[in-house]
Design a protein around this motif. Structure first.
Motif, PDB file in Angstrom:
ATOM      1  N   ILE A  40       0.834  -1.251   0.043  1.00  0.00           N
ATOM      2  CA  ILE A  40       0.014   0.053  -0.107  1.00  0.00           C
ATOM      3  C   ILE A  40       0.755   1.331  -0.051  1.00  0.00           C
ATOM      4  O   ILE A  40       0.651   2.223  -0.492  1.00  0.00           O
ATOM      5  CB  ILE A  40      -0.887  -0.060   1.271  1.00  0.00           C
ATOM      6  N   TYR A  41       1.943   1.267   0.707  1.00  0.00           N
ATOM      7  CA  TYR A  41       2.661   2.209   1.114  1.00  0.00           C
ATOM      8  C   TYR A  41       3.610   2.621  -0.282  1.00  0.00           C
ATOM      9  O   TYR A  41       4.203   3.854  -0.198  1.00  0.00           O
ATOM     10  CB  TYR A  41       3.834   2.175   2.153  1.00  0.00           C
ATOM     11  N   ASN A  42       3.489   1.830  -1.352  1.00  0.00           N
ATOM     12  CA  ASN A  42       4.063   2.354  -2.584  1.00  0.00           C
ATOM     13  C   ASN A  42       3.241   3.383  -3.358  1.00  0.00           C
ATOM     14  O   ASN A  42       3.455   4.091  -4.196  1.00  0.00           O
ATOM     15  CB  ASN A  42       4.225   1.253  -3.429  1.00  0.00           C
ATOM     16  N   HIS A  43       1.884   3.465  -2.794  1.00  0.00           N
ATOM     17  CA  HIS A  43       1.060   4.117  -3.569  1.00  0.00           C
ATOM     18  C   HIS A  43       0.446   5.413  -2.684  1.00  0.00           C
ATOM     19  O   HIS A  43       0.051   6.537  -3.200  1.00  0.00           O
ATOM     20  CB  HIS A  43      -0.182   3.354  -3.980  1.00  0.00           C
ATOM     21  N   PHE A  44       0.547   5.338  -1.437  1.00  0.00           N
ATOM     22  CA  PHE A  44      -0.127   6.231  -0.564  1.00  0.00           C
ATOM     23  C   PHE A  44       0.974   6.174   0.759  1.00  0.00           C
ATOM     24  O   PHE A  44       1.458   5.235   1.365  1.00  0.00           O
ATOM     25  CB  PHE A  44      -1.136   5.929  -0.011  1.00  0.00           C
ATOM     26  N   SER A  45       1.180   7.517   1.365  1.00  0.00           N
ATOM     27  CA  SER A  45       2.205   7.266   2.368  1.00  0.00           C
ATOM     28  C   SER A  45       1.721   7.052   3.819  1.00  0.00           C
ATOM     29  O   SER A  45       2.264   6.662   4.782  1.00  0.00           O
ATOM     30  CB  SER A  45       2.625   9.120   2.539  1.00  0.00           C
ATOM     31  N   SER A  46       0.247   7.098   3.803  1.00  0.00           N
ATOM     32  CA  SER A  46      -0.430   6.505   5.188  1.00  0.00           C
ATOM     33  C   SER A  46      -1.729   6.406   4.969  1.00  0.00           C
ATOM     34  O   SER A  46      -2.340   6.475   3.803  1.00  0.00           O
ATOM     35  CB  SER A  46      -0.342   7.982   6.058  1.00  0.00           C
ATOM     36  N   LYS A  47      -2.575   5.906   5.908  1.00  0.00           N
ATOM     37  CA  LYS A  47      -3.927   5.462   5.958  1.00  0.00           C
ATOM     38  C   LYS A  47      -4.734   6.776   5.443  1.00  0.00           C
ATOM     39  O   LYS A  47      -5.843   6.941   4.855  1.00  0.00           O
ATOM     40  CB  LYS A  47      -4.424   4.898   7.277  1.00  0.00           C
ATOM     41  N   GLN A  48      -4.276   7.972   6.248  1.00  0.00           N
ATOM     42  CA  GLN A  48      -5.037   9.200   6.121  1.00  0.00           C
ATOM     43  C   GLN A  48      -4.848   9.991   4.928  1.00  0.00           C
ATOM     44  O   GLN A  48      -5.854  10.375   4.359  1.00  0.00           O
ATOM     45  CB  GLN A  48      -4.283  10.173   7.095  1.00  0.00           C
ATOM     46  N   ALA A  49      -3.787   9.562   4.013  1.00  0.00           N
ATOM     47  CA  ALA A  49      -3.603   9.929   2.839  1.00  0.00           C
ATOM     48  C   ALA A  49      -4.652   9.337   1.823  1.00  0.00           C
ATOM     49  O   ALA A  49      -5.096   9.799   0.862  1.00  0.00           O
ATOM     50  CB  ALA A  49      -2.060   9.688   2.170  1.00  0.00           C
ATOM     51  N   ILE A  50      -4.926   7.983   2.106  1.00  0.00           N
ATOM     52  CA  ILE A  50      -5.901   7.260   1.194  1.00  0.00           C
ATOM     53  C   ILE A  50      -7.221   7.998   1.477  1.00  0.00           C
ATOM     54  O   ILE A  50      -8.085   8.281   0.442  1.00  0.00           O
ATOM     55  CB  ILE A  50      -5.912   5.766   1.885  1.00  0.00           C
ATOM     56  N   LEU A  51      -7.573   8.354   2.640  1.00  0.00           N
ATOM     57  CA  LEU A  51      -9.029   8.976   2.788  1.00  0.00           C
ATOM     58  C   LEU A  51      -8.920  10.261   2.127  1.00  0.00           C
ATOM     59  O   LEU A  51      -9.886  10.689   1.596  1.00  0.00           O
ATOM     60  CB  LEU A  51      -9.197   9.083   4.349  1.00  0.00           C
ATOM     61  N   GLU A  52      -7.950  11.086   2.290  1.00  0.00           N
ATOM     62  CA  GLU A  52      -7.837  12.375   1.418  1.00  0.00           C
ATOM     63  C   GLU A  52      -8.126  11.970   0.246  1.00  0.00           C
ATOM     64  O   GLU A  52      -8.568  12.946  -0.613  1.00  0.00           O
ATOM     65  CB  GLU A  52      -6.568  12.940   1.963  1.00  0.00           C
ATOM     66  N   ALA A  53      -7.236  11.037  -0.537  1.00  0.00           N
ATOM     67  CA  ALA A  53      -7.468  10.808  -1.951  1.00  0.00           C
ATOM     68  C   ALA A  53      -8.933  10.580  -2.426  1.00  0.00           C
ATOM     69  O   ALA A  53      -9.251  11.024  -3.468  1.00  0.00           O
ATOM     70  CB  ALA A  53      -6.484   9.832  -2.302  1.00  0.00           C
ATOM     71  N   ILE A  54      -9.510   9.646  -1.292  1.00  0.00           N
ATOM     72  CA  ILE A  54     -11.002   9.415  -1.675  1.00  0.00           C
ATOM     73  C   ILE A  54     -11.804  10.591  -1.527  1.00  0.00           C
ATOM     74  O   ILE A  54     -12.613  10.718  -2.543  1.00  0.00           O
ATOM     75  CB  ILE A  54     -11.255   8.214  -0.756  1.00  0.00           C
ATOM     76  N   ILE A  55     -11.754  11.413  -0.521  1.00  0.00           N
ATOM     77  CA  ILE A  55     -12.537  12.706  -0.560  1.00  0.00           C
ATOM     78  C   ILE A  55     -12.460  13.656  -1.902  1.00  0.00           C
ATOM     79  O   ILE A  55     -13.251  14.047  -2.326  1.00  0.00           O
ATOM     80  CB  ILE A  55     -12.308  13.436   0.773  1.00  0.00           C
ATOM     81  N   GLU A  56     -11.078  13.764  -2.053  1.00  0.00           N
ATOM     82  CA  GLU A  56     -10.761  14.547  -3.321  1.00  0.00           C
ATOM     83  C   GLU A  56     -11.288  13.763  -4.623  1.00  0.00           C
ATOM     84  O   GLU A  56     -11.837  14.880  -5.332  1.00  0.00           O
ATOM     85  CB  GLU A  56      -9.139  14.461  -3.546  1.00  0.00           C
ATOM     86  N   LYS A  57     -11.298  12.764  -4.695  1.00  0.00           N
ATOM     87  CA  LYS A  57     -11.927  12.061  -6.023  1.00  0.00           C
ATOM     88  C   LYS A  57     -13.538  12.224  -5.837  1.00  0.00           C
ATOM     89  O   LYS A  57     -13.732  12.399  -7.012  1.00  0.00           O
ATOM     90  CB  LYS A  57     -11.461  10.308  -6.138  1.00  0.00           C
ATOM     91  N   LEU A  58     -14.064  12.019  -4.828  1.00  0.00           N
ATOM     92  CA  LEU A  58     -15.368  11.937  -4.943  1.00  0.00           C
ATOM     93  C   LEU A  58     -16.149  13.387  -5.101  1.00  0.00           C
ATOM     94  O   LEU A  58     -17.251  13.783  -5.299  1.00  0.00           O
ATOM     95  CB  LEU A  58     -16.054  11.426  -3.723  1.00  0.00           C
ATOM     96  N   SER A  59     -15.369  14.496  -4.303  1.00  0.00           N
ATOM     97  CA  SER A  59     -15.805  15.644  -4.449  1.00  0.00           C
ATOM     98  C   SER A  59     -15.523  16.243  -5.759  1.00  0.00           C
ATOM     99  O   SER A  59     -14.593  17.031  -6.004  1.00  0.00           O
ATOM    100  CB  SER A  59     -15.266  16.667  -3.278  1.00  0.00           C
ATOM    101  N   SER A  60     -16.210  15.768  -6.836  1.00  0.00           N
ATOM    102  CA  SER A  60     -15.945  15.979  -8.277  1.00  0.00           C
ATOM    103  C   SER A  60     -16.133  17.320  -8.696  1.00  0.00           C
ATOM    104  O   SER A  60     -15.938  17.648  -9.783  1.00  0.00           O
ATOM    105  CB  SER A  60     -16.878  14.860  -8.988  1.00  0.00           C
ATOM    106  N   GLY A  61     -16.302  18.486  -8.101  1.00  0.00           N
ATOM    107  CA  GLY A  61     -16.509  19.793  -8.541  1.00  0.00           C
ATOM    108  C   GLY A  61     -17.622  20.405  -8.503  1.00  0.00           C
ATOM    109  O   GLY A  61     -18.411  19.993  -7.863  1.00  0.00           O
ATOM    110  N   PRO A  62     -17.970  21.463  -9.154  1.00  0.00           N
ATOM    111  CA  PRO A  62     -19.185  22.242  -8.934  1.00  0.00           C
ATOM    112  C   PRO A  62     -20.488  21.336  -9.235  1.00  0.00           C
ATOM    113  O   PRO A  62     -20.733  21.062 -10.449  1.00  0.00           O
ATOM    114  CB  PRO A  62     -19.081  23.352 -10.081  1.00  0.00           C
ATOM    115  N   VAL A  63     -21.375  21.166  -8.358  1.00  0.00           N
ATOM    116  CA  VAL A  63     -22.503  20.576  -8.544  1.00  0.00           C
ATOM    117  C   VAL A  63     -23.449  21.226  -9.497  1.00  0.00           C
ATOM    118  O   VAL A  63     -24.071  20.389 -10.240  1.00  0.00           O
ATOM    119  CB  VAL A  63     -23.329  20.460  -7.095  1.00  0.00           C
ATOM    120  N   ALA A  64     -23.329  22.472  -9.537  1.00  0.00           N
ATOM    121  CA  ALA A  64     -24.465  23.273 -10.272  1.00  0.00           C
ATOM    122  C   ALA A  64     -24.227  23.027 -11.737  1.00  0.00           C
ATOM    123  O   ALA A  64     -25.102  22.963 -12.442  1.00  0.00           O
ATOM    124  CB  ALA A  64     -23.854  24.579 -10.194  1.00  0.00           C
TER     125      ALA A  64
END
Lengths: 194, 194
Positions: A40-64
DNA sequence: GTCTATAAGGAGATAGAC
DNA sequence: GTCTATCTCCTTATAGAC
């Protein structure tokens, strides 16, 4: 592996939703992906980094941009039709896999301080409330709605819609829900028409 | 110690809300209470047993008894006043420390299978929806509301109220919220009056 | 009813081989 | 990019003294 990084994000999201962030271990995630913890650590530096990447990915931009399409806005001169289709459109968007997962994640983790990661249901709802308020302000200005507080109208409108979203979070879309959305839109229309 | 068992439940609840069930350890709880981990096991057989006791304690019985007081029901012949006071009463109940904590716990843990413990937002909301539907059915029958689907009316009514509850979960009650409740009740009344 | 001590395993994370 | 091996600390839970 085709794209291990993406697979980590996907499996981690699944686990976070089912077991919660704290309840899911790097080991669990690795197992689901089919690699070892250390991989896992080849792709993310920590568990928290995975969460951050998920939030980033799902918050896909302006809903409008997604909700307020041209063909929807074309109907704005017929407000009864417009609010029905507006409600349908928002719900349809909330119905996507991504958005259902995001809502579940936000509901689950909003109160838990996880490093610097900010997860707020209020911010999420505020976006919809603001879009709705903006539109209702226009409708009032053009005398298609009766005079009133556009912010309050928006809360009434998003209120029933989000209640339905919560009620049916674990069920696929079906005719029953769509019928309810239409009925609610009609009731709402009764209270705002001139 | 006066009542260690009660103190464990209280501190555990605080921690579960802030850090989540999985994120809170027996050690954390013991530390907050002021005893050692092993001391916890004199009162509860496991961490899960603490959660079960908390849920049991917070689910204080039939909500209808608390909300539907005689003085409220006396106003039912003046439906505009009634729904305003009904909304206020529900929100006031949701505003209590116990109920705020329960709602946060339910939101946080509803998707996470924790042994046999069942935590469901739907069940929670269903109770309010049922009470409201029951009352609205009567109001329709006595021609104080216009004809319509009492279930849908109830969802519209509880919808905006619960949205407000979610929006202000982390803030104390204030005049602004009360004003909003009144405004929403008025809008709702516009849509159901004859 | 609380303590100390300890078991037995899980957690996040790193080093270094391949 | 994934592996094995390992570190260090934290986890739930129990045994037995006071």
């Amino acid at each position: 592996m085709k794209n291990t990084k993406e697979k980590i994000l996907q499996k981690a999201l699944d686990l976070f939703v089912i077991k919660g962030y704290s309840g899911s271990s790097i080991r669990d995630i690795a197992k689901e992906v089919g690699i070892r913890e250390s991989g896992i650590y080849n792709h993310f530096s920590s568990k928290q980094a995975i969460l951050e990447a998920i939030i980033e990915k799902l918050s896909s931009g302006p809903v409008a941009k997604v909700i307020l399409t041209d063909d929807l806005l074309d109907k704005i001169t017929e407000p009864e039709i417009f609010i029905r289709d507006f409600a349908r459109k928002i719900f349809e968007f909330w119905q996507t896999e991504n958005e259902r997962a995001l809502i579940k994640l936000i509901l689950s983790e909003q109160f838990h301080a996880i490093g610097e990661v900010e997860i707020s249901l209020n911010s999420y709802l505020e976006e919809y409330l603001n879009i709705t308020k903006m539109i209702f302000t226009e409708l009032i200005k053009h005398k298609l709605f009766k005079k009133g507080n556009a912010g309050i109208f928006a809360e009434s409108f998003i209120g029933f819609l989000f209640l339905l979203r919560l009620k049916y979070l674990d069920f696929p879309s079906n005719k029953e829900v769509l019928k309810k959305i239409d009925e609610h839109s009609k009731i709402f229309w009764e209270s705002v028409k001139k």
